[in-house]
Design a protein around this motif. Structure first.
Motif, PDB file in Angstrom:
ATOM      1  N   UNK A   1      22.864  -3.197   2.977  1.00  0.00           N
ATOM      2  CA  UNK A   1      22.489  -2.249   1.928  1.00  0.00           C
ATOM      3  C   UNK A   1      21.377  -2.709   1.002  1.00  0.00           C
ATOM      4  N   UNK A   2      20.586  -3.663   1.439  1.00  0.00           N
ATOM      5  CA  UNK A   2      19.464  -4.103   0.594  1.00  0.00           C
ATOM      6  C   UNK A   2      18.265  -3.185   0.854  1.00  0.00           C
ATOM      7  N   UNK A   3      17.650  -2.708  -0.236  1.00  0.00           N
ATOM      8  CA  UNK A   3      16.568  -1.727  -0.136  1.00  0.00           C
ATOM      9  C   UNK A   3      15.277  -2.257  -0.762  1.00  0.00           C
ATOM     10  N   UNK A   4      14.186  -1.541  -0.504  1.00  0.00           N
ATOM     11  CA  UNK A   4      12.889  -1.910  -1.083  1.00  0.00           C
ATOM     12  C   UNK A   4      12.972  -1.840  -2.604  1.00  0.00           C
ATOM     13  N   UNK A   5      13.660  -0.819  -3.086  1.00  0.00           N
ATOM     14  CA  UNK A   5      13.856  -0.627  -4.519  1.00  0.00           C
ATOM     15  C   UNK A   5      14.397  -1.906  -5.175  1.00  0.00           C
ATOM     16  N   UNK A   6      15.441  -2.483  -4.564  1.00  0.00           N
ATOM     17  CA  UNK A   6      16.020  -3.721  -5.112  1.00  0.00           C
ATOM     18  C   UNK A   6      15.064  -4.894  -4.935  1.00  0.00           C
ATOM     19  N   UNK A   7      14.406  -4.920  -3.797  1.00  0.00           N
ATOM     20  CA  UNK A   7      13.533  -6.057  -3.481  1.00  0.00           C
ATOM     21  C   UNK A   7      12.401  -6.203  -4.486  1.00  0.00           C
ATOM     22  N   UNK A   8      11.856  -5.072  -4.956  1.00  0.00           N
ATOM     23  CA  UNK A   8      10.676  -5.160  -5.820  1.00  0.00           C
ATOM     24  C   UNK A   8      10.984  -4.902  -7.300  1.00  0.00           C
ATOM     25  N   UNK A   9      12.266  -4.818  -7.643  1.00  0.00           N
ATOM     26  CA  UNK A   9      12.623  -4.528  -9.035  1.00  0.00           C
ATOM     27  C   UNK A   9      12.035  -5.563 -10.002  1.00  0.00           C
ATOM     28  N   UNK A  10      12.087  -6.827  -9.610  1.00  0.00           N
ATOM     29  CA  UNK A  10      11.569  -7.873 -10.496  1.00  0.00           C
ATOM     30  C   UNK A  10      10.058  -7.700 -10.697  1.00  0.00           C
TER      31      UNK A  10
ATOM     32  N   UNK B   1       0.857  -1.189   0.000  1.00  0.00           N
ATOM     33  CA  UNK B   1       0.000   0.000   0.000  1.00  0.00           C
ATOM     34  C   UNK B   1       0.896   1.243   0.000  1.00  0.00           C
ATOM     35  N   UNK B   2       0.304   2.367  -0.285  1.00  0.00           N
ATOM     36  CA  UNK B   2       1.039   3.642  -0.290  1.00  0.00           C
ATOM     37  C   UNK B   2       1.706   3.876   1.069  1.00  0.00           C
ATOM     38  N   UNK B   3       1.000   3.527   2.128  1.00  0.00           N
ATOM     39  CA  UNK B   3       1.501   3.764   3.489  1.00  0.00           C
ATOM     40  C   UNK B   3       2.736   2.902   3.753  1.00  0.00           C
ATOM     41  N   UNK B   4       2.636   1.614   3.377  1.00  0.00           N
ATOM     42  CA  UNK B   4       3.784   0.720   3.615  1.00  0.00           C
ATOM     43  C   UNK B   4       4.960   1.173   2.751  1.00  0.00           C
TER      44      UNK B   4
ATOM     45  N   UNK C   1       9.392  -6.401   7.041  1.00  0.00           N
ATOM     46  CA  UNK C   1       8.359  -7.377   7.433  1.00  0.00           C
ATOM     47  C   UNK C   1       6.951  -6.913   7.084  1.00  0.00           C
ATOM     48  N   UNK C   2       6.723  -5.603   7.066  1.00  0.00           N
ATOM     49  CA  UNK C   2       5.350  -5.147   6.794  1.00  0.00           C
ATOM     50  C   UNK C   2       4.889  -5.516   5.389  1.00  0.00           C
ATOM     51  N   UNK C   3       5.834  -5.701   4.464  1.00  0.00           N
ATOM     52  CA  UNK C   3       5.423  -6.166   3.139  1.00  0.00           C
ATOM     53  C   UNK C   3       5.621  -7.686   2.996  1.00  0.00           C
ATOM     54  N   UNK C   4       6.701  -8.231   3.574  1.00  0.00           N
ATOM     55  CA  UNK C   4       6.913  -9.683   3.432  1.00  0.00           C
ATOM     56  C   UNK C   4       5.840 -10.504   4.168  1.00  0.00           C
ATOM     57  N   UNK C   5       5.489 -10.087   5.377  1.00  0.00           N
ATOM     58  CA  UNK C   5       4.570 -10.910   6.188  1.00  0.00           C
ATOM     59  C   UNK C   5       3.238 -11.242   5.496  1.00  0.00           C
ATOM     60  N   UNK C   6       2.497 -10.223   5.004  1.00  0.00           N
ATOM     61  CA  UNK C   6       1.213 -10.586   4.381  1.00  0.00           C
ATOM     62  C   UNK C   6       1.379 -11.458   3.144  1.00  0.00           C
ATOM     63  N   UNK C   7       2.466 -11.242   2.404  1.00  0.00           N
ATOM     64  CA  UNK C   7       2.707 -12.048   1.197  1.00  0.00           C
ATOM     65  C   UNK C   7       2.963 -13.498   1.601  1.00  0.00           C
ATOM     66  N   UNK C   8       3.770 -13.679   2.635  1.00  0.00           N
ATOM     67  CA  UNK C   8       4.097 -15.024   3.128  1.00  0.00           C
ATOM     68  C   UNK C   8       2.830 -15.712   3.655  1.00  0.00           C
TER      69      UNK C   8
END
Ligand code: ADP
Ligand code: MG
Length: 340
Positions: A34-43, A19-22, A66-73
Motif C-alpha cells: 500500500x505504499x503510494x507516490x503520494x506518501x513517497x514524495x510527501x517529504x 515530470x508530468x508524464x511520470x 522505478x521511473x522516478x527512483x532510477x534517474x534520482x539514484x
C-alpha cells in the motif's frame, strides 16, 4: 495530490525528475503493502529545501516507482544505468592518517540494514514495528565476544532519565522535519532503542530511518580498526537476520541516497585553517568524493571548526573502496591544513 504540489522553488532531485508524464503514470500505483507516490514524495512536498525529496516505503517501491527512483539514484550516486552493484566487506590495513592525533577526533562508520518481510520505518504500523524490534533485539542479544552488548529501549521514561550524557549523545533523537514528513517518527519513541557493547565501540540503532543502523565508532583515527570491527559483526548478524538486497541496487534503504553499500564512513576532524578557506576545503572534499556535514549530524552547523567528513556515494563503489577513498582524501586534507 496533484502535480503542482511539488513547490516551484524546490531544488530537490524529485522536483527535477518527476515530470508530468511520470507523475500521471505513477499517481495511482501502489506497492503490495500500500505504499503510494503520494506518501513517497510527501517529504519533498512539505520541505522545498529537500535535497532528494523521495523515500521508499518498502523494497518493492524501487521497482514499482522505478521511473522516478532510477534517474534520482543515477544522479545522486553518479552511476550509469543498469550497472550492477557489488559489495566487498573484507578487512583492510591502512596507515593512521593522523598519527600525531592533532586533527581527527573520532571515526564513525555506519551501515543500514532492513529486514525482509517488513515495511521500511516510514511505512510500518505499530504492531509490525513491535514485532520487528523484538526480532532485531533477539539477534543482537545473541552476539558474543567483542560485540556482546545490551539493548536499551527508549520507551521507559525512568530508564531514559538514567542515561548518562555520554549515552544520550550516542542515541538518536526524533527525526527532523524531513524525516517527520516522510512518516519516520510515527509512535516515537516506542519500539526504538540502541544496542551497544560495554566499550561503546559497536552500536546498533533500532527503528530509526532504517530498521537497523549498525555503527562502529572510536575516538581515534584508526579507520581500519573501525571498519574491520564492523565487517566482523556483520558476518555474524547475516547468519541470523535476512536483509533486503537487490541484484542491481545492493542493500535497500528508505532513502535512495543510502542504497548499495548503505555505508557512511567518516571522521570528526578539526580544521582551523581550512575553516577560514571553505572554498579550498570544498574542492578537496569534492575531488575525493567526500561530503561535509555539521558537528551534530546531517543539516547541522559546523561548531568550533569540527567537520564531519564522509563519503558521498554509497552505490556502485564497494565498502572497501569507500574507506580507501576516505583515507586518501584525509591524507590530502590534513596535509593541506598543515601547510596553510
Ligand atoms: P547518519 O544518519 O549518516 O548515521 P547523521 O548525520 O544523522 O548520520 O549523524 C548521526 C550522529 O552521529 C550525529 O549525532 C553526529 O554528530 C554523529 N557522528 C557522525 N559522524 C561522527 C564521527 N565521525 N564521530 C562522532 N560522531 C559522529
Ligand atoms: Mg541520519
Amino acid at each position: 495530490m496533484n502535480f503542482s504540489m511539488l513547490p516551484e522553488t524546490s531544488k530537490s532531485l524529485v522536483k527535477k525528475y518527476l515530470t508530468k508524464e511520470i507523475f500521471k503514470a505513477l499517481k495511482n500505483e501502489s506497492t503490495d503493502s500500500g505504499f503510494t507516490l503520494d506518501k513517497a514524495i510527501r517529504s519533498g512536498i512539505l520541505n522545498p529545501d529537500s535535497s532528494i525529496g523521495i523515500y521508499a516505503g518498502d523494497a518493492q517501491s524501487y521497482k514499482r516507482f522505478s521511473t522516478i527512483f532510477d534517474p534520482i539514484i543515477h544522479e545522486y550516486h553518479g552511476i550509469s544505468k543498469g550497472k550492477k552493484h557489488t559489495s566487498a566487506l573484507q578487512s583492510v590495513h591502512l596507515t593512521d592518517p593522523d598519527p600525531e592525533r592533532k586533527y581527527i577526533l573520532s571515526t564513525r562508520i555506519r551501515i543500514a540494514r532492513n529486514l525482509t518481510g517488513f515495511n521500511f520505518t516510514n511505512h510500518i504500523d505499530f504492531a509490525q514495528r513491535k514485532i520487528l524490534e523484538k526480532k532485531i533485539v533477539g539477534a543482537l542479544c545473541d552476539l558474543k565476544g567483542y560485540v556482546r552488548g545490551e539493548y536499551h529501549s527508549f520507551e521507559l521514561p525512568a530508564k531514559k532519565a538514567a542515561f548518562t550524557l555520554e549515552e544520550k549523545k550516542m542515541q538518536f533523537e526524533k527525526g527532523d522535519r524531513f524525516q517527520d514528513a516522510a512518516g519516520i517518527n510515527s509512535d516515537f519513541p516506542k519500539c526504538r532503542g540502541i544496542f551497544y557493547t560495554p566499550d561503546k565501540r559497536f552500536r546498533v540503532w533500532v527503528n530509526e530511518e532504517d530498521h537497523m543502523r549498525i555503527i562502529s565508532q572510536d575516538s581515534s583515527s584508526d579507520i581500519s580498526g573501525v571498519f574491520n570491527l564492523l565487517c566482523k559483526a556483520l558476518v555474524v548478524l547475516e547468519q541470523s537476520l535476512d536483509f533486503v538486497k537487490d541484484d542491481t541496487y545492493g542493500y535497500l534503504t528508505s532513502c535512495p541516497s543510502n542504497i548499495g553499500t548503505t555505508m557512511r564512513a567518516g571522521v570528526h576532524i578539526r580544521l582551523g585553517k581550512l575553516n577560514q578557506n571553505r572554498t579550498l576545503l570544498a574542492s578537496l572534499t569534492k575531488a575525493h568524493g567526500l561530503q561535509i556535514r555539521g558537528t551534530l549530524g546531517e543539516k547541522t552547523r559546523v561548531d568550533n571548526a569540527v567537520f564531519d567528513i564522509s563519503n558521498q556515494r554509497r552505490l556502485g563503489v564497494s565498502e572497501v573502496q569507500i574507506v580507501k577513498n576516505l583515507h586518501q582524501g584525509l591524507l590530502e586534507i590534513i596535509d593541506t591544513e598543515k601547510n596553510l
